[in-house]
Design an enzyme around this catalytic site. Structure first.
Site, PDB file in Angstrom:
ATOM      1  N   SER A 199       0.796  -1.239   0.000  1.00  0.00           N
ATOM      2  CA  SER A 199       0.000   0.000   0.000  1.00  0.00           C
ATOM      3  C   SER A 199       0.821   1.278   0.000  1.00  0.00           C
ATOM      4  O   SER A 199       0.261   2.358  -0.207  1.00  0.00           O
ATOM      5  CB  SER A 199      -0.915   0.024   1.222  1.00  0.00           C
ATOM      6  OG  SER A 199      -1.916  -0.934   1.076  1.00  0.00           O
ATOM      7  N   LYS A 219       0.329   3.454  -2.891  1.00  0.00           N
ATOM      8  CA  LYS A 219      -0.935   4.164  -3.186  1.00  0.00           C
ATOM      9  C   LYS A 219      -0.801   5.682  -3.342  1.00  0.00           C
ATOM     10  O   LYS A 219      -1.324   6.239  -4.313  1.00  0.00           O
ATOM     11  CB  LYS A 219      -1.984   3.819  -2.116  1.00  0.00           C
ATOM     12  CG  LYS A 219      -2.449   2.358  -2.189  1.00  0.00           C
ATOM     13  CD  LYS A 219      -3.302   1.994  -0.974  1.00  0.00           C
ATOM     14  CE  LYS A 219      -3.794   0.572  -1.009  1.00  0.00           C
ATOM     15  NZ  LYS A 219      -4.473   0.194   0.258  1.00  0.00           N
ATOM     16  N   TYR A 221      -3.213  -3.432 -10.247  1.00  0.00           N
ATOM     17  CA  TYR A 221      -3.079  -3.042  -8.836  1.00  0.00           C
ATOM     18  C   TYR A 221      -2.212  -4.049  -8.062  1.00  0.00           C
ATOM     19  O   TYR A 221      -1.329  -3.662  -7.279  1.00  0.00           O
ATOM     20  CB  TYR A 221      -4.482  -2.913  -8.226  1.00  0.00           C
ATOM     21  CG  TYR A 221      -4.481  -2.777  -6.724  1.00  0.00           C
ATOM     22  CD1 TYR A 221      -4.067  -1.599  -6.106  1.00  0.00           C
ATOM     23  CD2 TYR A 221      -4.885  -3.849  -5.918  1.00  0.00           C
ATOM     24  CE1 TYR A 221      -4.052  -1.495  -4.721  1.00  0.00           C
ATOM     25  CE2 TYR A 221      -4.876  -3.750  -4.539  1.00  0.00           C
ATOM     26  CZ  TYR A 221      -4.449  -2.574  -3.944  1.00  0.00           C
ATOM     27  OH  TYR A 221      -4.425  -2.472  -2.576  1.00  0.00           O
ATOM     28  N   TYR A 263      -4.989   4.786   7.660  1.00  0.00           N
ATOM     29  CA  TYR A 263      -6.316   4.160   7.821  1.00  0.00           C
ATOM     30  C   TYR A 263      -6.954   4.473   9.182  1.00  0.00           C
ATOM     31  O   TYR A 263      -6.990   5.617   9.609  1.00  0.00           O
ATOM     32  CB  TYR A 263      -6.244   2.636   7.626  1.00  0.00           C
ATOM     33  CG  TYR A 263      -5.427   2.195   6.450  1.00  0.00           C
ATOM     34  CD1 TYR A 263      -5.825   2.522   5.159  1.00  0.00           C
ATOM     35  CD2 TYR A 263      -4.270   1.458   6.624  1.00  0.00           C
ATOM     36  CE1 TYR A 263      -5.071   2.108   4.059  1.00  0.00           C
ATOM     37  CE2 TYR A 263      -3.517   1.036   5.536  1.00  0.00           C
ATOM     38  CZ  TYR A 263      -3.926   1.367   4.265  1.00  0.00           C
ATOM     39  OH  TYR A 263      -3.187   0.969   3.210  1.00  0.00           O
ATOM     40  N   VAL A 314       1.407  -3.732   3.940  1.00  0.00           N
ATOM     41  CA  VAL A 314       1.318  -4.972   4.729  1.00  0.00           C
ATOM     42  C   VAL A 314       2.582  -5.821   4.682  1.00  0.00           C
ATOM     43  O   VAL A 314       2.714  -6.760   5.465  1.00  0.00           O
ATOM     44  CB  VAL A 314       0.109  -5.859   4.336  1.00  0.00           C
ATOM     45  CG1 VAL A 314      -1.183  -5.226   4.738  1.00  0.00           C
ATOM     46  CG2 VAL A 314       0.153  -6.203   2.880  1.00  0.00           C
TER      47      VAL A 314
HETATM   48  O1  DON Z   1      -4.653  -4.746  -1.457  1.00  0.00           O
HETATM   49  C1  DON Z   1      -4.013  -5.378  -0.646  1.00  0.00           C
HETATM   50  O2  DON Z   1      -4.580  -6.074   0.174  1.00  0.00           O
HETATM   51  C2  DON Z   1      -2.505  -5.339  -0.647  1.00  0.00           C
HETATM   52  N1  DON Z   1      -1.967  -5.579  -1.918  1.00  0.00           N
HETATM   53  C3  DON Z   1      -2.028  -4.049  -0.093  1.00  0.00           C
HETATM   54  C4  DON Z   1      -2.609  -3.768   1.248  1.00  0.00           C
HETATM   55  C5  DON Z   1      -1.763  -2.963   2.144  1.00  0.00           C
HETATM   56  O3  DON Z   1      -0.570  -2.882   2.027  1.00  0.00           O
HETATM   57  C6  DON Z   1      -2.471  -2.338   3.278  1.00  0.00           C
HETATM   58  N2  DON Z   1      -1.638  -1.522   4.053  1.00  0.00           N
HETATM   59  N3  DON Z   1      -1.259  -1.456   5.151  1.00  0.00           N
END
Ligand code: DON
Length: 626
Positions: free
Chosen positions: A84, A87, A209, A261, A279
């Protein structure tokens, strides 16, 4: 982590200068690493199966400064997937491609207070609430220009690479792992498409994505990406502008309100800088105008943020007071010193009449030496100071030598100040050796402003303007000033001057000629009978030359030759075609024997001139120290 190749920056990157290994910041990073490394809190993300095999003990910390220095500790060169943290950067790309209005109409900017993967959309429209949660990020990545999904992704990869200052690659295993298991994201995309918010092929959009999330970075890369934002969009390693200043502001806004978040509020309360986490364990935090921070540690807390990363950012912010909303107190006054031309004059050697006029009327010229960056607050203080020193003033010189930059607010406030000065008949001269951005916008068409290279030239320019208002136009460069009317010889009388003339020789010079330079034997006294010369010296470190004097016709230079001989300590360069009557040391020795009285008179004249210059220098030091 799996596939975590130890790819060091040196292999394929812009060169990063490394901060001093035993400097204070390196020690502090090592200390944080040692302090938070042993924690066993948190768990690695497992909803993307490939991420589950990450080593939870890995911990890296990195900082990148605005001038491209890197500090790192621990697993700073270990690659992991950006997830993320991509983003906000891809949001920037969509904003650059589509413009803010279109992007805002498709993706909101309101914090959700929900987890990153929440299925929360605007009730009727299906518009995602912000670009930091998965729903918004999926939609944003669909807005990136590109004929095909592959083109869109390649643009995203190139864009992230430009922020990192090196070519980034995809971890195919992590990509496939998320591609196989990312049903929740696909579901969110279908919901948005069903509501008419998302258009296009859901599988293609998700795959762009997922690839974006699987781009591999190190925490050094994250620090550099953050530093690029902190640096107003210019990558401090490659020096390339990646993003406009304006879009940097927009991206940092959403990072501030939504980047963390459902932890965003507490993060702002404790750490207080725009940030984004992923993540796989990365956090990228931006300290505008100062630093980029990157951390990596795969063990996550309940809100999905790296435990050690949050602890380290928290500690850095607390220890150094990095919270953005903390006020730094009153900065240094933008006006370092103020003086007037009756006390401190330019380096142009003046005739006694001109000197008198300048000491009587020089208060009409005021010089303000400025310092620091000019923003709204400092420009307001500057304006007040300028207005407080306007009694009898016709020329205001603003010396910008020590100013770093003028921001837009300073420019617009100073424009209003210049309106006021112009109305009062005051001319403002900017001494702007660095050619600062923004100064051009201050120049007015009505002739009430000037921009010159330095404060010396500005002062001389204003003095000339002042003297011309008193009917004392400076001599034209072609005017002849014979020995009889030279200032140094004014008291000698015609007959003695004639005797002296018989001992001098005439030397003619063209513009650019060097009459003598440092180290040459000091073997003659020069009376300038026509033209103009500049006397300059090199600064102690040898860095640059600066002007000591400008000597016009009617004045002399090189007199120390007759007093202590030795070698020249300065250089004389001809500024206009010049003629000098030169009294060499051997000719002077002859005079000493033939006409000791004349010799005495000449010495007394030289001593008087030196003492007048010394007194003037003392007055200037007093004024500058005031
Ligand atoms: O969309 C997802 O679930 C992952 N590719 C990225 C999520 C993420 O990194 C959330 N952040 N803390």
């Amino acid at each position: 982590m799996s596939g975590g190749v130890e790819l060091t920056r040196a292999l394929d990157s812009a060169p990063m200068s490394i901060g001093p290994p035993n400097g204070p910041l390196s020690r502090i990073l090592d200390e944080l690493h040692a302090r938070f490394g042993p924690t066993t809190d948190g768990q690695v993300a497992s909803y993307i199966p490939e991420l589950a095999s990450a080593d939870p003990t890995l911990f890296g910390l990195a900082l990148t400064t605005m001038d491209g220095f890197g500090y790192a500790s621990g697993a700073a060169a270990t690659e992991f997937t950006i997830q993320s943290v991509s983003k906000p950067f891809v949001y920037a790309l969509a904003l650059a491609d589509r413009g803010m209005d279109e992007v805002l109409s498709r993706v909101g900017v309101e914090p959700t207070g929900d987890a990153f993967n929440a299925i929360t959309l605007e009730p009727d429209t299906g518009r995602p609430l912000n670009p930091m949660v998965n729903a918004g990020a999926l939609l944003v990545s669909s807005l990136v220009d590109g004929a095909t999904a592959a083109d869109r992704f390649e643009r995203i990869r190139g864009w992230l690479s430009a922020f990192a200052g090196r070519e980034l690659r995809v971890d195919e295993k992590v990509f496939r792992s998320e591609q196989l298991t990312g049903d929740r994201n696909r579901a969110i995309a279908y919901l948005m498409r069903n509501a008419g918010a998302l258009s296009g092929d859901v599988d293609e959009i998700c795959s762009v994505y997922f690839r974006q999330c699987a781009v591999m970075v190190t925490c050094e890369d994250l620090a550099t990406m953050a530093a690029t934002l902190a640096n107003g969009g210019v990558n401090p390693l490659t020096r390339r502008r990646v993003l406009s200043d304006e879009l940097v502001g927009r991206v940092l806004t959403v990072m501030t309100t939504c980047g963390m978040y459902d932890h965003a509020g507490e993060w702002m309360l404790r750490v207080g800088v725009p940030a984004k986490s992923g993540v796989a364990g990365g956090i990228c935090a931006v300290l505008p105008g100062q630093l980029g921070i990157g951390t990596f540690s795969p063990a996550l807390d309940a809100t999905g943020h790296s435990v050690r990363g949050v602890l380290a950012c928290n500690e850095l912010s607390t220890r150094f007071g990095l919270h953005l909303l903390r006020t730094a107190g009153l900065p240094a006054h933008p006006v370092r010193s103020t003086h007037r031309a009756d006390a401190v004059s330019s380096k142009r050697v003046r005739s006694p009449r001109e000197r008198r006029a300048l000491s009587e009327h020089g208060a009409a010229i005021v010089v303000h030496e400025l310092q620091g960056d000019l923003a709204f607050g400092s420009a307001e203080r500057l304006s007040r100071t300028v207005l407080a020193h306007l009694d009898g003033v016709r020329w205001v010189i603003l010396d910008l030598r020590r100013v770093g930059r003028l921001d837009e607010s300073a420019v617009s406030l100073l424009r209003a100040l210049l309106d006021e000065l112009a109305q009062r008949g005051v001319t403002t001269i900017f001494a702007d050796p660095k050619g600062l951005a923004g100064v051009g916008q201050l120049l007015r068409a009505d002739g009430s402003t000037e921009r010159v290279r330095d404060a010396e030239i500005a002062l001389e320019w204003a003095e000339e303007a002042l003297l011309s208002t008193r009917d004392m136009q400076t001599l034209s460069p072609s005017a002849q000033v014979p020995l009889g009317t030279q200032e140094l010889l004014a008291e000698l009388g015609a007959e003695r001057v004639a005797r002296l003339r018989a001992l001098t020789e005439t030397r003619a010079y063209d513009k650019g000629d060097i009459v003598f330079q440092e180290g040459d034997p000091a073997d003659a006294l020069y009376f300038v009978t026509r033209g103009l010369v500049n006397v300059d010296v090199v600064t102690s470190g040898g860095g640059r030359r600066f002007r000591l004097n400008t000597v016009p016709a009617g004045s002399a230079f090189g007199e120390l030759a007759l007093i202590d001989g030795g070698t020249r300590s300065s250089r004389v360069v001809v500024a206009e075609p010049t003629e000098c009557a030169v009294l060499t040391v051997p000719a002077f020795e002859k005079l000493r024997h033939q006409d000791p009285a004349l010799c005495d008179a000449l010495f007394r004249a030289i001593a008087r001139s030196l003492s007048a210059r010394l007194r003037q220098a003392t007055r200037e030091i007093q004024a500058l120290e005031a």
